[in-house]
Design a protein around this motif. Structure first.
Motif, PDB file in Angstrom:
ATOM      1  N   GLY A 225       0.813  -1.210   0.000  1.00  0.00           N
ATOM      2  CA  GLY A 225       0.000   0.000   0.000  1.00  0.00           C
ATOM      3  C   GLY A 225       0.848   1.261   0.000  1.00  0.00           C
ATOM      4  O   GLY A 225       2.040   1.242   0.297  1.00  0.00           O
TER       5      GLY A 225
ATOM      6  N   GLN B 297      -2.195   5.712   2.340  1.00  0.00           N
ATOM      7  CA  GLN B 297      -3.119   4.716   2.873  1.00  0.00           C
ATOM      8  C   GLN B 297      -2.729   4.284   4.276  1.00  0.00           C
ATOM      9  O   GLN B 297      -3.590   4.127   5.153  1.00  0.00           O
ATOM     10  N   LYS B 298      -1.418   4.093   4.503  1.00  0.00           N
ATOM     11  CA  LYS B 298      -0.983   3.700   5.845  1.00  0.00           C
ATOM     12  C   LYS B 298      -1.317   4.774   6.880  1.00  0.00           C
ATOM     13  O   LYS B 298      -1.848   4.488   7.948  1.00  0.00           O
ATOM     14  N   GLN B 299      -1.002   6.033   6.588  1.00  0.00           N
ATOM     15  CA  GLN B 299      -1.280   7.117   7.533  1.00  0.00           C
ATOM     16  C   GLN B 299      -2.774   7.295   7.731  1.00  0.00           C
ATOM     17  O   GLN B 299      -3.243   7.580   8.841  1.00  0.00           O
ATOM     18  N   ARG B 300      -3.546   7.159   6.682  1.00  0.00           N
ATOM     19  CA  ARG B 300      -4.990   7.330   6.795  1.00  0.00           C
ATOM     20  C   ARG B 300      -5.604   6.265   7.694  1.00  0.00           C
ATOM     21  O   ARG B 300      -6.487   6.559   8.519  1.00  0.00           O
ATOM     22  N   VAL B 301      -5.155   5.031   7.568  1.00  0.00           N
ATOM     23  CA  VAL B 301      -5.682   3.954   8.411  1.00  0.00           C
ATOM     24  C   VAL B 301      -5.315   4.187   9.872  1.00  0.00           C
ATOM     25  O   VAL B 301      -6.150   4.010  10.774  1.00  0.00           O
ATOM     26  N   ASP B 302      -4.083   4.623  10.146  1.00  0.00           N
ATOM     27  CA  ASP B 302      -3.686   4.895  11.523  1.00  0.00           C
ATOM     28  C   ASP B 302      -4.518   6.022  12.123  1.00  0.00           C
ATOM     29  O   ASP B 302      -4.913   5.973  13.302  1.00  0.00           O
TER      30      ASP B 302
ATOM     31  N   LEU C 181      -7.623   6.906  11.288  1.00  0.00           N
ATOM     32  CA  LEU C 181      -8.980   6.442  11.527  1.00  0.00           C
ATOM     33  C   LEU C 181      -9.056   5.551  12.764  1.00  0.00           C
ATOM     34  O   LEU C 181     -10.005   5.658  13.563  1.00  0.00           O
ATOM     35  N   LEU C 182      -8.055   4.707  12.965  1.00  0.00           N
ATOM     36  CA  LEU C 182      -8.054   3.858  14.160  1.00  0.00           C
ATOM     37  C   LEU C 182      -7.921   4.676  15.427  1.00  0.00           C
ATOM     38  O   LEU C 182      -8.583   4.402  16.443  1.00  0.00           O
TER      39      LEU C 182
END
Length: 258
Positions: A182, A186-191, A193-194
């Motif tokens: 990815g 995408q990695k920063q966005r997922v972190d 959101l979590l």
């Protein structure tokens, strides 16, 4: 003097019939099972031995059936695949029921060739394999480089095809790795959101820890960083009974677009 001896030796050496072919343009168009033996027994054919029994019965104007009653070298029609293929065998006859094969000849499209034996076929295949392996080793060794610090390495920069292929293989490997892992966004966005979900919906505190927080702290007791009486935690026996059956673990509602 030496050159004359070599030329005489080459002249006396037996001719390799595997490299010869013969045809008669005048009779090629009229080939058939009835005329193919007359075509092969022409005097200009280098594969035909004029001392054979076939020549004897021709001189005596006898039929081919008399060959079985003679002893010696003869030619017979072995196989026919009209209109293009005829196979003729050269053999030595010992008696009317026994003959030893010597060589086979095949006629394709009117041209006569000698069929190679098994030893010649194996020798040709082995020689071809050895030559190809030798050329492959020589080409591979030309790309080998040696450095005192790095040791032996491969350098295909001189060969444009191999160089482009190695570069394309590296690009494909990197592309597959990037697709699997990815992008950075995408990695920063997922972190993010979590972390936002954890802040809005923190995990519930077990009842045992809530009771320990509500009990008054005596003199000399210590508080844990989470606000829990450390003395009570030390005096507690058995594992903490953490019940999460009644906790609502549903995900947050999705925001509807206006």
């Amino acid at each position: 003097m030496a050159n004359r001896q070599m030329a005489q030796a080459n002249a006396n050496a037996p001719e390799n019939h595997l490299r010869l072919s013969w045809h008669d343009t005048q009779m090629m168009a009229t080939l058939s099972p009835q005329t193919v033996m007359d075509y092969f027994c022409r005097k200009s054919n280098p594969f035909y031995d004029h001392l054979c029994n076939n020549e004897t019965i021709r001189m005596q104007r006898l039929g081919p059936e008399h060959l079985h009653n003679m002893i010696g070298l003869e030619y017979i029609l072995l196989h026919v695949a009209e209109p293009i293929l005829y196979v003729i065998r050269k053999q030595h006859r010992h008696n009317p029921s026994e003959a030893t094969p010597i060589a086979d000849y095949y006629i394709i499209g009117g041209t006569v060739y000698k069929a190679p034996d098994l030893a010649n076929v194996i020798n040709a295949r082995i020689l071809n394999t050895v030559v190809n392996l030798q050329s492959a080793f020589e080409e591979a060794s030309s790309y080998a480089r040696y450095h005192p610090n790095k040791g032996y390495t491969w350098d295909f920069s001189s060969n444009k095809v191999l160089s482009d292929k190695s570069k394309s293989d590296k690009k494909d490997a990197n592309a597959v790795k990037d697709e699997n892992s990815g992008t950075l966004f995408q990695k920063q966005r997922v972190d993010m959101l979590l972390a936002e979900l954890l802040r809005k919906f923190p995990p519930p505190i077990p009842p045992m820890l809530q009771n320990l927080q509500q009990q008054p702290m005596a003199a000399g007791d210590e508080m844990t960083p989470g606000g829990i009486n450390a003395t009570d935690m030390n005096n507690a026996t058995g594992p903490l009974d953490i019940k999460t059956e009644g906790v609502d673990m549903k995900p947050p509602p999705e925001k509807k677009s206006k």
